[in-house]
Design a protein around this motif. Structure first.
Motif, short mmCIF file in Angstrom:
data_model
loop_
_atom_site.label_atom_id
_atom_site.label_comp_id
_atom_site.label_asym_id
_atom_site.label_seq_id
_atom_site.Cartn_x
_atom_site.Cartn_y
_atom_site.Cartn_z
N LYS A 66 -6.59 -3.46 4.03
CA LYS A 66 -7.10 -4.84 4.03
C LYS A 66 -6.07 -5.84 4.56
CE LYS A 66 -9.45 -8.11 1.03
NZ LYS A 66 -9.96 -8.37 -0.31
N TYR A 67 -4.79 -5.57 4.33
CA TYR A 67 -3.73 -6.48 4.77
C TYR A 67 -2.87 -5.88 5.88
CZ TYR A 67 -5.33 -9.10 0.82
OH TYR A 67 -6.13 -9.80 -0.05
N GLY A 68 -3.43 -4.93 6.60
CA GLY A 68 -2.71 -4.33 7.72
C GLY A 68 -1.99 -3.07 7.31
N MET A 122 -12.14 -13.98 13.41
CA MET A 122 -13.32 -13.28 13.89
C MET A 122 -12.96 -11.96 14.60
SD MET A 122 -15.82 -14.94 12.83
CE MET A 122 -17.21 -14.32 13.74
N ASP A 123 -11.74 -11.85 15.14
CA ASP A 123 -11.36 -10.62 15.85
C ASP A 123 -10.74 -9.59 14.91
OD1 ASP A 123 -8.89 -11.73 15.33
OD2 ASP A 123 -8.30 -11.96 17.42
N GLY A 124 -10.69 -9.87 13.62
CA GLY A 124 -10.17 -8.92 12.64
C GLY A 124 -8.67 -9.00 12.42
N LEU A 125 -7.96 -9.83 13.21
CA LEU A 125 -6.52 -9.96 13.01
C LEU A 125 -6.25 -10.96 11.89
CD1 LEU A 125 -5.03 -10.03 16.62
CD2 LEU A 125 -4.95 -8.19 14.96
N LEU A 126 -5.31 -10.61 11.03
CA LEU A 126 -4.91 -11.51 9.97
C LEU A 126 -3.95 -12.54 10.55
CD1 LEU A 126 -4.21 -8.72 7.35
CD2 LEU A 126 -6.24 -10.16 7.47
N ASN A 127 -4.04 -13.75 10.09
CA ASN A 127 -3.17 -14.83 10.58
C ASN A 127 -1.80 -14.74 9.92
OD1 ASN A 127 -5.09 -16.07 12.29
ND2 ASN A 127 -6.11 -16.89 10.49
N ILE A 128 -1.05 -13.71 10.26
CA ILE A 128 0.28 -13.52 9.68
C ILE A 128 1.28 -13.47 10.83
CG2 ILE A 128 1.77 -12.01 8.33
CD1 ILE A 128 -0.73 -11.01 6.88
#
Length: 183
Positions: A66-68, A122-128
């Motif tokens: 869930k978090y990469g 929306m692209d599934g990448l987490l903003n990290i």
């Protein structure tokens, strides 16, 4: 994380190296095998050169991670990986294998969860960002203990794989016997 890691960026222009992608369930996969071809295209020149023992954090979310996911490069001496991954190497205070196992344990997810306030894009990448990622707090034993723990866990992984292979073989054998019995 920032105290025990250093960022890895760029490449030296060699485009003939394996081009890899991370699967949360399978680790490093060659793009040709995963996608039936190299999907990098012209962007491959922007990929990061990763060397054996270095790691990447795929900050894409999935059902499994869930978090990469973080994986150490172990099956190739060198490879090209997407620039979007946060690639890094450890210093003399951390073992790459231990860092991979630490992230597999999901313990760092508590810290990563704090960084994802609005969920996934929306692209599934987490903003990290890389800086936020390396800003998470992790607890590590001394390097000698990290190495021993990693070796122990790697041996367990090998034993599990061996037993899974044996189980698959026994299932196939059972199926074959059932077919012979009822023909």
């Amino acid at each position: 994380m920032g105290e025990v890691t250093e960022r890895v960026r760029g490449n030296d222009g060699r485009m003939g190296l394996p081009t890899l992608t991370i699967s949360a369930s399978g680790g490093w996969l060659d793009q040709r095998e995963r996608f039936s071809g190299n999907i990098a295209g012209k962007e491959q020149k922007n990929y990061t050169l990763l060397k054996k023992g270095q790691l990447s954090y795929n900050h894409g979310n999935s059902k499994i991670a869930k978090y990469g996911a973080v994986f150490e490069l172990t099956n190739f001496e060198e490879a090209l990986v997407p620039k979007v991954y946060h690639s890094f190497k450890t210093n003399n205070l951390a073992s790459s294998s231990f860092i991979e196992y630490l992230f597999a344990s999901k313990i760092p997810d508590r810290e990563l969860r704090k960084l994802v306030s609005s969920g996934a894009r929306m692209d599934g990448l987490l903003n990290i960002s890389y800086n936020n990622f390396t800003g998470i707090r992790i607890t590590l034993p001394f390097i000698e203990e990290q190495i021993k723990i990693s070796i122990f866990l790697r041996k367990l992984d090998c034993a599990i794989t061996l037993h899974q292979t044996k189980l698959e073989h026994i299932h196939s054998l059972k199926k074959a016997f059932l077919q012979k019995m009822f023909i």
